[in-house]
Design a protein around this motif. Structure first.
Motif, PDB file in Angstrom:
ATOM      1  N   LYS A  68       0.876  -0.753  -0.262  1.00 17.77           N
ATOM      2  CA  LYS A  68      -0.090  -0.215  -0.230  1.00 17.77           C
ATOM      3  C   LYS A  68       0.809   0.774  -0.074  1.00 17.77           C
ATOM      4  N   GLY A  69       1.729   1.066  -0.512  1.00 18.16           N
ATOM      5  CA  GLY A  69       2.505   2.919  -0.807  1.00 18.16           C
ATOM      6  C   GLY A  69       3.324   2.778   0.255  1.00 18.16           C
ATOM      7  N   GLU A  70       3.754   1.814   0.879  1.00 15.34           N
ATOM      8  CA  GLU A  70       4.763   1.567   2.347  1.00 15.34           C
ATOM      9  C   GLU A  70       5.827   0.318   2.596  1.00 15.34           C
ATOM     10  N   ILE A  71       6.782   1.198   2.399  1.00 17.70           N
ATOM     11  CA  ILE A  71       7.837  -0.173   2.760  1.00 17.70           C
ATOM     12  C   ILE A  71       8.172  -0.728   4.016  1.00 17.70           C
ATOM     13  N   VAL A  72       7.450  -1.812   3.821  1.00 18.39           N
ATOM     14  CA  VAL A  72       7.800  -3.253   5.288  1.00 18.39           C
ATOM     15  C   VAL A  72       8.638  -3.575   5.383  1.00 18.39           C
ATOM     16  N   ALA A  73       9.404  -4.187   3.873  1.00 19.26           N
ATOM     17  CA  ALA A  73      10.790  -4.749   4.404  1.00 19.26           C
ATOM     18  C   ALA A  73      11.204  -4.393   3.067  1.00 19.26           C
ATOM     19  N   VAL A  74      12.825  -5.016   3.432  1.00 22.02           N
ATOM     20  CA  VAL A  74      14.264  -4.629   2.874  1.00 22.02           C
ATOM     21  C   VAL A  74      15.435  -5.705   3.111  1.00 22.02           C
ATOM     22  N   ASP A  75      15.902  -6.076   1.654  1.00 22.77           N
ATOM     23  CA  ASP A  75      16.031  -7.552   2.046  1.00 22.77           C
ATOM     24  C   ASP A  75      15.460  -8.708   3.058  1.00 22.77           C
ATOM     25  N   GLY A  76      14.167  -8.514   2.558  1.00 24.30           N
ATOM     26  CA  GLY A  76      14.100 -10.249   3.628  1.00 24.30           C
ATOM     27  C   GLY A  76      13.589 -10.177   4.913  1.00 24.30           C
ATOM     28  N   LYS A  77      14.148  -9.014   5.430  1.00 23.94           N
ATOM     29  CA  LYS A  77      13.600  -8.590   7.362  1.00 23.94           C
ATOM     30  C   LYS A  77      12.870  -7.512   7.035  1.00 23.94           C
ATOM     31  N   ALA A  78      11.406  -7.610   7.637  1.00 25.28           N
ATOM     32  CA  ALA A  78      10.626  -6.638   8.695  1.00 25.28           C
ATOM     33  C   ALA A  78      11.145  -5.389   8.991  1.00 25.28           C
ATOM     34  N   MET A  79      10.891  -4.212   8.618  1.00 21.71           N
ATOM     35  CA  MET A  79      11.272  -3.212   9.067  1.00 21.71           C
ATOM     36  C   MET A  79      10.524  -2.372   9.583  1.00 21.71           C
ATOM     37  N   SER A  80      10.471  -1.094  10.742  1.00 23.95           N
ATOM     38  CA  SER A  80       9.209   0.413  10.697  1.00 23.95           C
ATOM     39  C   SER A  80      10.194   0.573   9.664  1.00 23.95           C
ATOM     40  N   PRO A  81       9.084   1.626   9.664  1.00 29.36           N
ATOM     41  CA  PRO A  81       9.180   3.301   8.160  1.00 29.36           C
ATOM     42  C   PRO A  81      11.001   3.406   9.009  1.00 29.36           C
ATOM     43  N   TYR A  82      11.368   3.624  10.024  1.00 30.28           N
ATOM     44  CA  TYR A  82      12.484   4.272  10.370  1.00 30.28           C
ATOM     45  C   TYR A  82      13.396   3.384  10.704  1.00 30.28           C
ATOM     46  N   GLU A  83      13.869   2.343  10.505  1.00 25.68           N
ATOM     47  CA  GLU A  83      14.742   1.044  10.610  1.00 25.68           C
ATOM     48  C   GLU A  83      15.133   1.044   9.311  1.00 25.68           C
ATOM     49  N   ALA A  84      13.878   1.103   8.105  1.00 24.45           N
ATOM     50  CA  ALA A  84      14.075   0.831   7.157  1.00 24.45           C
ATOM     51  C   ALA A  84      15.105   2.157   6.404  1.00 24.45           C
ATOM     52  N   LEU A  85      14.464   3.764   6.649  1.00 21.28           N
ATOM     53  CA  LEU A  85      15.403   4.223   6.464  1.00 21.28           C
ATOM     54  C   LEU A  85      16.622   4.059   7.110  1.00 21.28           C
ATOM     55  N   VAL A  86      16.760   4.264   8.124  1.00 18.16           N
ATOM     56  CA  VAL A  86      18.027   4.260   8.611  1.00 18.16           C
ATOM     57  C   VAL A  86      19.763   2.954   8.158  1.00 18.16           C
ATOM     58  N   TYR A  87      18.926   1.694   7.816  1.00 14.94           N
ATOM     59  CA  TYR A  87      19.341   0.606   7.176  1.00 14.94           C
ATOM     60  C   TYR A  87      19.736   1.019   5.450  1.00 14.94           C
ATOM     61  N   LEU A  88      18.957   1.923   4.657  1.00 13.88           N
ATOM     62  CA  LEU A  88      18.843   2.135   2.854  1.00 13.88           C
ATOM     63  C   LEU A  88      19.991   3.180   3.202  1.00 13.88           C
ATOM     64  N   ASN A  89      19.412   4.401   4.467  1.00 10.72           N
ATOM     65  CA  ASN A  89      21.060   5.361   4.349  1.00 10.72           C
ATOM     66  C   ASN A  89      21.874   5.234   4.277  1.00 10.72           C
TER      67      ASN A  89
END
Length: 402
Positions: free
Chosen positions: A227-248
């Motif tokens: 629904k237009g929101e990133i919920v997991a990165v590289d197979g790991k579920a992440m909160s919005p802030y966690e996803a941003l920190v990881y991708l930063n």
């Protein structure tokens, strides 16, 4: 000057706001409460900040952790609109201001303050952003903007002001660049950037590697979107802030997210800045990739128009307005089908969506093939084109009669 008894100051711990505390007490004869917003600017910016505020004369210092809320309730909704200011800027500073102002207002109401104060200069956008939010959320509170009132016009004057009052500060005259950071981005202004013919140098970039020095081997990241929101990165579920920190972290390593831009400020002045938004650049590319699969032509065109208008509303400090709420609601409705997975390649400052799929995809290999198929009769295109171009045909026939 207005008579006030208690002021809540948006406090950063920097030179300006450190001088504002004693200035308020002297000129308004009021109690000053420092309000600090943790929007992901970095732990080093927050170390000892309460002690510094109290040493400057504040009666109390409140620190609010707004990181998760900012990404979830401000950045993600903005991402759905596709807002990019003047074609390049991902609104890093702009998106932090409404949540800071809102939390500052809430603090003021809780402690019974009758005034709000900020340290924004009279030339910038932030004074408009803060005060527009104050007006929308607590119009009854008095607003004090010292930079529009005092006669302290230089860094040297501010340092002398604090020294005369024996207020300690770690600030020095050597500061060349003005920076603003939060979880979404960091900006750098001033110094060599004030002349647009000067190229930026290594001091203008803080988070990201120079793309020329980035790894010679590309790296791929996988992003899951619901629904237009990133919920997991590289197979790991992440909160919005966690996803941003990881991708930063991933993006910065590959020099992703750098822009050097001359922008139009709301007050009419052009300014130049070097902005770094590594994780945000990856997020934006991922969402747009899924949209390509899911949104039909008219919906995509409408979403683009929402993004253009939203970029100006957010930049101009109009987050708490009916129009902004309406645009965010429209973008959120369009995003209900924006579900999918994207693989993005990071390489030498670039981020490219190399794989994408969605359960709601309107793309059909069967329909799009150049080979023979059973779903599209080429002869049908003739009637469509004739009707589609009918107005042009009639206009041309009229011209021929003339």
């Amino acid at each position: 000057m207005s008579k006030v008894s208690k002021v809540v100051l948006a406090y950063s711990g920097g030179l300006d706001t450190s001088a504002i505390i004693p200035w308020l007490k002297e000129n308004y004869d009021c109690e000053v409460i420092a309000f600090v917003a943790d929007v992901g600017q970095g732990e080093e910016e927050l170390v000892g900040i309460e002690e510094k505020a109290l040493a400057s004369g504040a009666s109390a210092c409140y620190i609010a952790d707004l990181k998760e809320e900012m990404v979830k309730d401000y950045i993600y909704p903005s991402l759905k609109t596709g807002a990019v200011y003047e074609g390049k800027y991902l609104l890093g500073t702009s998106m932090a201001r409404p949540i800071i102002a809102k939390a500052q207002v809430e603090c003021a109401l809780e402690v019974g303050a009758d005034a709000l104060c900020h340290g924004c200069t009279g030339k910038g956008n932030d004074q408009v952003r803060f005060e527009s939010a104050y007006a929308a959320l607590a119009p009854q509170l008095t607003v004090i903007a010292p930079w529009r009132e005092w006669d302290l016009r230089s860094r040297e004057a501010l340092l002398d002001y604090l020294a005369e009052r024996k207020i300690p500060t770690t600030a020095t005259l050597e500061k060349i660049y003005s920076r603003d950071a939060n979880a979404w981005h960091i900006s750098t202004e001033g110094g060599v950037l004030e002349n647009t013919w000067n190229q930026s140098n290594e001091l203008c970039w803080v988070w990201t590697k120079d793309p020329e020095d980035a790894p010679n081997t590309p790296e791929e990241v996988s992003v899951l979107i619901e629904k237009g929101e990133i919920v997991a990165v590289d197979g790991k579920a992440m909160s919005p802030y966690e996803a941003l920190v990881y991708l930063n972290k991933k993006g910065a390593e590959h020099g992703v997210g750098r822009i050097d831009i001359v922008e139009n400020r709301l007050v009419g002045i052009k300014s130049r800045g070097c902005y770094e938004t590594p994780g945000g650049t990856i997020m934006m590319e991922a969402l747009r990739a899924v949209e390509q699969l899911v949104l039909d032509k008219e919906s995509f065109e409408f979403r683009e128009s929402i993004g253009l208008k939203a970029s100006h509303l957010i930049y101009d400090g109009r987050w708490f307005t009916p129009l902004c709420r309406s645009l965010l609601a429209a973008a959120n409705e369009l995003a209900q089908d924006v579900n999918g997975e994207v693989v993005l390649k990071l390489y030498k400052g670039q981020v490219t969506a190399v794989q994408k799929r969605s359960p709601n995809s309107l793309y059909s290999e069967e329909f799009a093939t150049f080979g023979e198929d059973e779903v599209y009769d080429h002869s049908h295109a003739g009637g469509f084109i004739r009707l589609y171009s009918l107005a042009s045909r009639i206009r041309a026939l009229n011209e021929q009669k003339k």
